[in-house]
Every structure is written in C-alpha cells, then in structure tokens.
Scaffold this motif. Structure first.
Motif, mmCIF file in Angstrom:
data_model
loop_
_atom_site.group_PDB
_atom_site.id
_atom_site.type_symbol
_atom_site.label_atom_id
_atom_site.label_comp_id
_atom_site.label_asym_id
_atom_site.label_seq_id
_atom_site.Cartn_x
_atom_site.Cartn_y
_atom_site.Cartn_z
ATOM 1 N N LEU A 1 -84.775 43.459 50.917
ATOM 2 C CA LEU A 1 -85.876 42.791 51.613
ATOM 3 C C LEU A 1 -87.054 42.620 50.650
ATOM 4 O O LEU A 1 -87.518 43.589 50.030
ATOM 5 N N ILE B 1 -88.357 37.536 58.551
ATOM 6 C CA ILE B 1 -89.225 38.251 59.482
ATOM 7 C C ILE B 1 -90.059 37.294 60.322
ATOM 8 O O ILE B 1 -90.427 37.595 61.465
ATOM 9 N N VAL C 1 -93.111 42.670 58.100
ATOM 10 C CA VAL C 1 -92.475 43.282 59.264
ATOM 11 C C VAL C 1 -93.270 44.494 59.736
ATOM 12 O O VAL C 1 -93.346 44.775 60.947
ATOM 13 N N GLU D 1 -80.013 41.840 62.144
ATOM 14 C CA GLU D 1 -79.712 40.857 61.105
ATOM 15 C C GLU D 1 -78.454 40.082 61.467
ATOM 16 O O GLU D 1 -77.536 40.634 62.092
ATOM 17 N N LEU E 1 -83.105 46.901 60.692
ATOM 18 C CA LEU E 1 -82.987 46.310 59.366
ATOM 19 C C LEU E 1 -82.296 47.266 58.400
ATOM 20 O O LEU E 1 -82.332 48.486 58.574
ATOM 21 N N ILE F 1 -89.712 49.545 63.953
ATOM 22 C CA ILE F 1 -88.663 49.095 63.041
ATOM 23 C C ILE F 1 -87.659 50.233 62.905
ATOM 24 O O ILE F 1 -88.045 51.374 62.649
ATOM 25 N N TRP G 1 -96.084 43.030 61.680
ATOM 26 C CA TRP G 1 -95.567 42.601 63.000
ATOM 27 C C TRP G 1 -95.456 43.790 63.949
ATOM 28 O O TRP G 1 -95.856 43.710 65.110
ATOM 29 N N LEU H 1 -89.596 36.593 64.147
ATOM 30 C CA LEU H 1 -89.923 37.595 65.170
ATOM 31 C C LEU H 1 -91.139 37.191 65.985
ATOM 32 O O LEU H 1 -91.247 37.544 67.170
ATOM 33 N N ARG I 1 -91.955 40.443 52.659
ATOM 34 C CA ARG I 1 -91.377 40.567 54.001
ATOM 35 C C ARG I 1 -91.427 42.019 54.492
ATOM 36 O O ARG I 1 -91.505 42.253 55.694
ATOM 37 N N ARG I 2 -91.361 42.974 53.571
ATOM 38 C CA ARG I 2 -91.540 44.367 53.970
ATOM 39 C C ARG I 2 -92.931 44.547 54.582
ATOM 40 O O ARG I 2 -93.090 45.171 55.644
#
Length: 471
Positions: free
Chosen positions: A263, A237, A271, A207, A251, A282, A274, A240, A267-268
């Motif tokens: 967050l 996010i 990610v 971050e 994070l 993560i 991702w 990325l 977005r949780r």
C-alpha cells in the motif's frame, strides 16, 4: 467391556480396551466383540492386547474363557501370539483395513508432485532444537496457575513479550493489555467480525483479491463484504468515501495477498484519515509482513493510529501453522468487546505453546529464525524471478520482493492454455481467479505460486518443474 448392546471399558495392566459384546455365551460374545473391533478398524494391526489373566479379572469372566478366545482367534488369523511377547492383532486378519492401502494410494495420486502452495512456510526448517529448549525452560519455570484455566486473552508472559517485539520489529504502539492471543488469523478475524457486528457495523470492505475464507468469516457474522479495487499502489482507498455503510476495512498493506503490492504511503495516510473522520476501524492483516527482501520491512499501519487500527498477526508464516498461535492488537475502546467474543470459559491456545513462544521471543531465537528464513526465502524468490526471465520472457512476476509467493502473469495464457490446468494442480499453484471477489471487475489473469513450502533439497526440482510449464 459390558453386557449385551452396551459399551464398556476394560482397564488392564495400564491398557484400556473398549469392546462391545453381543448376546450368547461369554466366550462367543467375547469373540464377536474382538472380531467387530478388528473388522471396523478400531483395533489396528500390531495393537497389543492385555494378558489373559488381567482381561479376565477386569471383565469378570474365567481366565480359561479368555485363553480359549485368544486361541481360537489366533487360529482364525485375527490375532498373533508370540512367546514372551504376548498377543496382538494380526496383519492378516483385518478385513476392513485391506482397503486402506488403496485409499492411501488414491490420496497419493491426488497429492501434488511439487508443493508450491502460496502462503505456506518451509516446515522442514522449523527450529526444532531451539523450540524444544524454549518449551523445557517455559514448562520448568511456569507458575502453578498456568496449569489451570487461563485468561482467555492469553498468558500475560506472551502478551508482554509480543508487545515488546511488535513495537521493536513491526513499529506498533501497544502494550500487553491491548493484545489478545488467539489460535491463528482465522480465529482472530472471527472475534473481530463478531465484535464489530455486535457494535452495529453493517459492512467491512475488503480488497477485490484476497482469501475467500476471510470474506466468508465476515459474512457469517452478518457483515456485508463489498470489494474495493486494487492497482499498483495497493487498495484504492478513495472509493471508501462513496460507501457510507462501510464501518471498517480489511487490508493487507505490507504485502497484498495475492497481488503482492504494498500500500502506497499516501494511501496509508489516506485510509487512517478516513477511519478517523468516519469513526471507523482498519483491520490490518499483517499477512507476511516480516519478509521483505529488497529493504527493511514496511512498518505496520497500526503505528500510525493505534486507536483506529486492529492489527492481526500470526506465527503461521514465520514458524508453522500447526502451532496455532496468533494475536490481535486491539484499540482501547474495543479490547473488552473483542475479548468477550471468546466467552467466559472458551479455551485459548495451550499454555505450553504460549509460554514457549514468549521464551522464544525473549531469548532472541525468534529474530534469529526470521532473519535466517528471510535470507533463504529471498534467495528463492530471486532464483524464481531469474528462472522465469530465462525460460519464459513473456511471463511477468508481479509484486514487490516480499512474502512467500509471487503472481505470475502472461496475458491470460497461463491458466487457459490447453492441458496446463492439470500441470498447475500437480505443482499446487493456484489460479488468480480463486481469490477474486465476485464484485471484481478486474480482467487480470494469472497464477499464484508459493516458493517457501519446499524443503531446501526439493526446491530446485520444484522450480525446474514450474518454469518447464510456462509457455
């Protein structure tokens, strides 16, 4: 004590005394050795010395030699002899120690008047009595193997207790075999960084505002640490996807440090998706996840996907950093790789604290302490917010009601105003710039102030001093 130029130890009546004797006769050499030890500060004022008989026997010299040495050093002011109390180092005879009060005074001048450091708990509220009981129970019931060399992953008793607690209180999905006990968040991140680097990861995104020490840990392991922006919904996010070299992301999703945002749920989910799509991981730093004041604490990100999240927790904020207790919850495919970074013989946290922590959790004392501190810290944060509103309406308090710190902002005036930098140092608050990533393009400016560190009796004075400095 030894011959010329060499060091030795005299074992006398339960006291060990280390002296270095120079040349010359026995008494002259002994006197010089005492003067050197006192002058250098190795023998401090008030240190008891062995009896003349015992010292003479251990050094292999005549008792009269020691008696005359003690007598002459008493006459010179180096030692003090009291009938029935033996001989000890004099308060008046220590030349090198005379400078120490001045050093301590200088250090006192540098210490803050009030301690509003971010991220530090109230140490005066440490549950001493319950912890002592936990230690006694733990040591009394400890198996013999606990006193030997322990599994570097940590005592199984603590790992099992943590697995149950984290599942219940933080929403994790784990078992004891996935937990590695470490000496705190710093060591935990070091282990993870080394394991990722060994696995071929080239970069771990971080971050744009965060602890500089964490970025240095990643870079020391040979990992790049590019920044990702943060807004009111937490880390962005989406960026990325445009960074193919990033193999992991660090994070603080429950309560971002230092901006204080959480967050966003979308977005949780993003990610985690991702990480699944890229085969990445993560690193979830649960910085102060237990402390949410307006609602129940947000569950850990790890609960969404245990195979793509490494959870990093610690007792530093909930109990005390001096316990040196932290834990990693690691996906199955990375457990061995992370555990190997501790080495075959590297020590982990002492077994007493591990077993005491296990007892503390299982007895319910840990939950009770966190709930009590959550109430105390919640009141303090509310008082701080109200005081800022009343005394400095132009200032804003950022972040969700959580954690042990707040972000104070006021269009750049807080840190740039003439004469205020020294005032902030006296309060131990930190400028936001201290936590800014070199790649950050954010123009935000502000102060990061903790509200947990002062003792209950010192809190009102610290709060008053803080708001008095706000423009």
């Amino acid at each position: 004590m030894s011959d010329q130029g060499a060091a030795g130890s005299a074992r006398v009546s339960g006291l060990d005394l280390h002296l270095i004797r120079g040349g010359g006769g026995a008494r002259a050499g002994l006197m010089d050795a005492f003067r050197e030890a006192i002058r250098s500060g190795r023998l401090l004022p008030g240190t008891r010395l062995p009896s003349s008989r015992a010292l003479a026997a251990d050094l292999g010299v005549g008792r009269n030699t020691v008696v005359r040495t003690y007598s002459e050093l008493v006459n010179e002011g180096w030692l003090t002899a009291r009938h029935g109390s033996g001989t000890e180092v004099s308060q008046r005879g220590v030349e090198s120690v005379r400078a120490r009060p001045r050093l301590r005074a200088a250090q006192a001048l540098r210490r803050p008047v009030h301690d509003l450091r971010p991220g530090c708990p109230d140490l005066s509220s440490f549950p001493r009595e319950e912890w002592v009981r936990a230690v006694k129970r733990a040591v009394g019931a400890a198996p013999l193997d606990a006193f030997g060399y322990s599994d570097t992953s940590g005592r199984v008793e603590l790992r099992e207790a943590l697995a149950r607690y984290l599942a219940r209180a933080r929403g994790l999905r784990t078992q004891a075999d996935n937990i590695i006990v470490c000496s705190g968040a710093a060591e935990g991140l070091r282990l993870v960084a080394a394991a990722l680097a060994a696995a071929g990861v080239k970069a771990v995104a971080v971050e744009e505002f965060g602890l500089p020490a964490q970025r240095r840990t990643l870079e020391k392991a040979g990992l790049a640490a590019p920044a990702i922006p943060i807004d009111t919904d937490g880390a962005d996010i989406a960026v990325l996807d445009g960074r193919p070299n990033v193999g992991a992301v660090l994070l603080t999703p429950s309560h971002q440090f230092p901006l204080g945002v959480a967050l966003h749920p979308d977005r949780r989910a993003a990610v985690v998706e991702w990480a699944r799509r890229r085969g990445s991981v993560i690193i979830e730093d649960d910085y102060d996840g237990e402390f949410r004041y307006d609602r129940a604490p947000v569950g850990a990100l790890q609960g969404l996907d245990p195979e793509h999240v490494i959870f990093l927790g610690t007792a530093s904020k909930s109990l005390a950093p001096g316990l040196r207790l932290g834990w990693l919850v690691v996906p199955d495919h990375l457990v061995d790789a992370v555990a190997r970074q501790k080495g075959e013989t590297e020590e982990t946290v002492g077994f007493v604290n591990q077993l005491a922590m296990a007892d503390f959790i299982e007895s319910g004392a840990y939950d009770r302490h966190i709930r009590a501190m959550r109430s105390q810290y919640g009141r303090r944060r509310h008082q701080l917010v109200e005081a800022v509103k009343q005394h400095s309406p132009a200032s804003s308090v950022g972040g969700v009601p959580a954690g042990l710190h707040v972000l104070l902002e006021q269009a750049g005036r807080l840190t740039s105003a003439d004469g205020r930098q020294a005032a902030w140092k006296r309060l131990a608050v930190e400028p936001l710039d201290l936590f800014r990533h070199p790649e950050s393009r954010s123009v935000r400016d502000g102060l990061v102030a903790g509200f947990a560190t002062p003792s209950p009796s010192a809190w009102s004075g610290a709060l008053e001093a803080l708001v008095r400095q706000l423009p």
